[in-house]
Design a protein around this motif. Structure first.
Motif, PDB file in Angstrom:
ATOM      1  N   LEU A  47      39.804  35.686  41.374  1.00 17.21           N
ATOM      2  CA  LEU A  47      38.500  35.656  40.705  1.00 17.21           C
ATOM      3  C   LEU A  47      38.322  36.876  39.812  1.00 17.21           C
ATOM      4  O   LEU A  47      37.863  36.750  38.666  1.00 17.21           O
ATOM      5  CB  LEU A  47      37.374  35.564  41.731  1.00 17.21           C
ATOM      6  N   ALA A  48      38.703  38.060  40.305  1.00 12.46           N
ATOM      7  CA  ALA A  48      38.575  39.288  39.507  1.00 12.46           C
ATOM      8  C   ALA A  48      39.469  39.230  38.276  1.00 12.46           C
ATOM      9  O   ALA A  48      39.057  39.602  37.177  1.00 12.46           O
ATOM     10  CB  ALA A  48      38.914  40.502  40.367  1.00 12.46           C
ATOM     11  N   GLU A  49      40.674  38.720  38.463  1.00 11.13           N
ATOM     12  CA  GLU A  49      41.637  38.595  37.369  1.00 11.13           C
ATOM     13  C   GLU A  49      41.090  37.699  36.255  1.00 11.13           C
ATOM     14  O   GLU A  49      41.313  37.948  35.075  1.00 11.13           O
ATOM     15  CB  GLU A  49      42.914  37.987  37.955  1.00 11.13           C
ATOM     16  N   LEU A  50      40.362  36.670  36.638  1.00 11.82           N
ATOM     17  CA  LEU A  50      39.816  35.715  35.672  1.00 11.82           C
ATOM     18  C   LEU A  50      38.392  36.055  35.232  1.00 11.82           C
ATOM     19  O   LEU A  50      37.802  35.332  34.425  1.00 11.82           O
ATOM     20  CB  LEU A  50      39.853  34.300  36.255  1.00 11.82           C
ATOM     21  N   GLY A  51      37.827  37.117  35.798  1.00 18.76           N
ATOM     22  CA  GLY A  51      36.464  37.516  35.439  1.00 18.76           C
ATOM     23  C   GLY A  51      35.418  36.540  35.944  1.00 18.76           C
ATOM     24  O   GLY A  51      34.386  36.352  35.314  1.00 18.76           O
TER      25      GLY A  51
END
Length: 130
Positions: A47-51
């Motif tokens: 989720l963090a990687e994809l914002g």
């Protein structure tokens, strides 16, 4: 398929494998060697990687180098993988009333489309073919 309990990871994988054999031949020919997997939901790192903040928004993910960025000189670290996320798929299934097979098929087509750099219009056209 009718379910008395929520479909399991294996049920979703079985639908995905059936869907793969039902997608347009032109697309199926392109994904030889790609692994399919089903996970409960995307983790915080993804989720963090994809914002993204909510795991419910992500039904699938293509892990690997898009064909538009690959070189014949590349040495693959691991096989390209299409991951379907069971819980977000089931939530969309419940919220929309969409046929579960068709929903899994569309997620699969969408992720394959991303891998090959297809436009959203091309992906929509392929989804509508089924």
């Amino acid at each position: 398929m009718r379910y008395g309990t929520p479909p399991s990871l294996d049920d979703i994988l079985e639908l995905a494998e059936t869907a793969l054999s039902a997608i347009p031949q032109e697309l199926r020919n392109l994904v030889g060697g790609t692994v399919m997997a089903v996970e409960e939901a995307p983790d915080d790192e993804v989720l963090a990687e994809l914002g993204m903040e909510s795991p419910w928004e992500l039904t699938g993910l293509y892990r690997g180098t898009p064909m538009t960025q690959k070189s014949v000189l590349d040495i693959p670290a691991e096989p390209d993988t299409i991951v379907l996320f069971r819980e977000p798929i089931l939530l969309e299934w419940i919220e929309t009333g969409e046929d579960l097979f068709r929903l899994v098929r569309n997620v699969l087509i969408h992720e394959i489309g991303h891998h090959f750099g297809l436009s959203d219009a091309d992906i929509s056209r392929l989804e509508d073919e089924g």
